[in-house]
Design a protein around this motif. Structure first.
Motif, short mmCIF file in Angstrom:
data_model
loop_
_atom_site.label_atom_id
_atom_site.label_comp_id
_atom_site.label_asym_id
_atom_site.label_seq_id
_atom_site.Cartn_x
_atom_site.Cartn_y
_atom_site.Cartn_z
N VAL A 59 0.87 -1.18 0.00
CA VAL A 59 0.00 0.00 0.00
C VAL A 59 0.91 1.22 0.00
CG1 VAL A 59 -1.66 1.37 1.31
CG2 VAL A 59 -1.94 -1.10 1.18
N PHE A 60 0.77 2.09 -1.01
CA PHE A 60 1.58 3.30 -1.11
C PHE A 60 0.76 4.49 -0.62
CE2 PHE A 60 3.58 0.44 -4.12
CZ PHE A 60 4.93 0.68 -3.92
N LEU A 61 1.33 5.26 0.29
CA LEU A 61 0.68 6.45 0.81
C LEU A 61 1.21 7.67 0.07
CD1 LEU A 61 0.87 5.70 4.65
CD2 LEU A 61 -0.95 5.13 3.02
N VAL A 62 0.34 8.40 -0.60
CA VAL A 62 0.77 9.57 -1.35
C VAL A 62 -0.08 10.77 -0.95
CG1 VAL A 62 1.60 8.23 -3.32
CG2 VAL A 62 -0.76 9.02 -3.29
N GLY A 63 0.37 11.98 -1.35
CA GLY A 63 -0.32 13.19 -0.94
C GLY A 63 0.21 13.67 0.41
N GLY A 64 -0.23 14.84 0.82
CA GLY A 64 0.27 15.44 2.06
C GLY A 64 0.04 14.58 3.27
N PHE A 65 -1.17 14.04 3.42
CA PHE A 65 -1.49 13.22 4.58
C PHE A 65 -0.75 11.88 4.52
CE2 PHE A 65 -5.07 11.35 7.36
CZ PHE A 65 -4.40 11.75 8.52
N GLY A 66 -0.27 11.50 3.33
CA GLY A 66 0.48 10.26 3.18
C GLY A 66 1.80 10.28 3.92
N GLU A 67 2.26 11.47 4.33
CA GLU A 67 3.51 11.57 5.09
C GLU A 67 3.28 11.58 6.59
OE1 GLU A 67 5.75 14.93 3.66
OE2 GLU A 67 6.59 13.75 2.02
N SER A 68 2.04 11.39 7.01
CA SER A 68 1.73 11.40 8.44
C SER A 68 2.27 10.14 9.11
CB SER A 68 0.20 11.47 8.64
OG SER A 68 -0.15 11.15 9.97
N ASP A 69 3.11 10.32 10.13
CA ASP A 69 3.64 9.19 10.89
C ASP A 69 2.52 8.45 11.61
OD1 ASP A 69 6.21 9.71 10.07
OD2 ASP A 69 6.69 10.95 11.82
N TYR A 70 1.52 9.22 12.08
CA TYR A 70 0.43 8.59 12.80
C TYR A 70 -0.38 7.68 11.88
CZ TYR A 70 -3.80 7.99 15.57
OH TYR A 70 -4.87 7.45 16.26
N ALA A 128 6.21 12.32 -0.77
CA ALA A 128 4.83 11.87 -0.98
C ALA A 128 3.88 13.07 -1.12
CB ALA A 128 4.39 10.98 0.17
N TRP A 129 4.20 14.17 -0.45
CA TRP A 129 3.31 15.33 -0.45
C TRP A 129 3.13 15.91 -1.85
CZ3 TRP A 129 5.11 20.01 -2.25
CH2 TRP A 129 6.49 20.11 -2.41
N SER A 130 4.16 15.76 -2.71
CA SER A 130 4.07 16.38 -4.05
C SER A 130 3.65 15.40 -5.14
CB SER A 130 5.43 17.00 -4.42
OG SER A 130 6.42 15.97 -4.53
N THR A 131 3.29 14.16 -4.76
CA THR A 131 2.98 13.14 -5.75
C THR A 131 1.82 13.56 -6.65
OG1 THR A 131 3.75 11.41 -4.27
CG2 THR A 131 2.34 10.73 -6.06
N VAL A 132 0.77 14.10 -6.03
CA VAL A 132 -0.41 14.47 -6.81
C VAL A 132 -0.09 15.56 -7.82
CG1 VAL A 132 -2.75 15.41 -6.68
CG2 VAL A 132 -1.96 13.79 -4.95
N SER A 133 0.63 16.60 -7.39
CA SER A 133 0.94 17.70 -8.31
C SER A 133 1.91 17.25 -9.40
CB SER A 133 1.52 18.90 -7.53
OG SER A 133 2.68 18.51 -6.81
N ARG A 134 2.91 16.41 -9.04
CA ARG A 134 3.85 15.92 -10.05
C ARG A 134 3.14 15.01 -11.05
NH1 ARG A 134 7.59 12.65 -7.84
NH2 ARG A 134 6.82 12.73 -5.69
#
Length: 267
Positions: A56-67, A91-97
Motif C-alpha cells: 500500500v503506497f501512501l501519497v499526498g500530504g497526509f500520506g507523510e503522516s507518521d500517525y 509523498a506530499w508532491s505526488t499528486v501535483s507531479r
C-alpha cells in the motif's frame, strides 16, 4: 489566537490555543478509520479477483503522516501474507507531479479493466428455456412471440479496454414520413461477474439515457418499408461507446458518417 485574553481554563495562553494529545487524536481518528475501511475494501476486492496485494503506497500530504503510517502498519488486513505500507519520498508532491506528467505526456494508463457490464434494454425472440412467460407478448410487426424486459450486453465486466477501443450499440427503428428522427435508449449496468438476461434482475440498474438525433439527415437517406400496408421509413444506426480516463464517450453513426456526440442524461 491573537487578540484573545488569557484563559488558562480554556487552554488560551499568550494568544495561543493549547490542544491536548487526546483532543488532537480525536480530530484525526474518524478520518483515519475511514481511510482504513477504504483500503480494506480495496484489498478485499483485489482478493476477490484471485490476486494477492503486496503493498500500500501512501501519497499526498497526509500520506507523510507518521500517525497514519503507524495505524495502517498495526492494522490486520486479514491477508495470508503481511502487506507492506510504504510512504515514498516527497509523498506530499505526488499528486501535483502526477498532474504535470499527465499534462506533458498524456495518460500513462494504457489499458483499463471494465468494472461492470454495460448494455441496453431490448425486446427479443421468446425462448422458453431463458425467458419468463410474464414477459411474453406477440409482435404484429415481427409476426412472432417476443420477450420484453431483456438486456443486450455490449461490454462485459473484466474486459480490457482503452480509449481506442469502440463498443457498438446497434439500433434500428421505423418512423413516419415528415417525422424528425430522434430516438432514445437507456444504458443499463450490472456489477455481477456473469450478467443476467433479464432487466428485472436486482443487479441491473439504469445508468443513463441516450438520445440519438438524426433529424438533420435528409429523408431520402432512409429506407422505405411497408408496415401493415402503410409506407414508413426505416433507419439502422450505431451508437459507439469509448471508455476514456474519466468518462464514457458516446458518438452517433449512420451509414458510415458520424453525426456528433450523443446527448447523455445520467440517472
Amino acid at each position: 489566537m491573537p487578540g484573545f485574553a488569557n484563559d488558562p481554563a480554556s487552554g488560551i495562553i499568550e494568544g495561543q490555543f493549547e490542544l491536548t494529545h487526546d483532543e488532537l487524536k480525536g480530530c484525526f481518528d474518524p478520518i483515519v478509520e475511514q481511510i482504513i475501511e477504504l483500503i480494506q475494501g480495496q484489498i478485499d476486492a483485489i482478493f476477490g479477483t484471485g490476486s494477492v496485494p503486496k503493498y500500500v503506497f501512501l501519497v499526498g500530504g497526509f500520506g507523510e503522516s507518521d500517525y497514519l503510517m503507524s495505524r495502517l502498519s498495526a492494522h490486520n488486513f486479514g491477508t495470508a501474507r503481511r502487506i507492506e505500507i510504504i510512504s515514498p519520498d516527497d509523498a506530499w508532491s505526488t499528486v501535483s507531479r502526477g498532474a504535470v506528467l499527465r499534462g506533458l505526456e498524456g495518460s500513462l494508463v494504457k489499458n483499463r479493466r471494465c468494472r461492470r457490464n454495460y448494455g441496453t434494454r431490448i425486446n427479443t425472440i421468446f425462448d422458453l428455456t431463458i425467458h419468463h412467460e410474464e414477459d411474453a407478448f406477440y409482435s404484429t410487426d415481427a409476426g412472432m412471440k417476443m420477450a420484453r424486459n431483456q438486456v443486450s450486453w455490449i461490454v462485459e465486466k473484466g474486459v480490457d479496454t482503452d480509449s481506442n477501443t469502440k463498443f457498438q450499440l446497434k439500433c434500428g427503428t421505423t418512423f413516419q414520413k415528415d417525422e424528425k428522427l430522434r430516438r432514445g435508449a437507456i444504458l443499463v449496468a450490472s456489477d455481477l461477474d456473469i450478467a443476467p438476461h433479464s432487466y428485472r434482475d436486482k443487479s441491473v440498474h439504469d445508468l443513463c439515457f441516450l438520445m440519438a438525433d438524426l433529424s438533420m439527415v435528409p429523408e431520402s437517406e432512409f429506407d422505405l418499408v411497408n408496415i401493415n400496408r402503410q409506407t414508413c421509413l426505416s433507419a439502422q444506426f450505431t451508437i459507439e461507446m469509448a471508455f476514456e480516463s474519466a468518462e464514457i464517450k458516446f458518438q452517433l453513426y449512420f451509414k458510415g458518417n458520424c453525426y456528433g456526440q450523443v446527448k447523455t442524461t445520467f440517472h
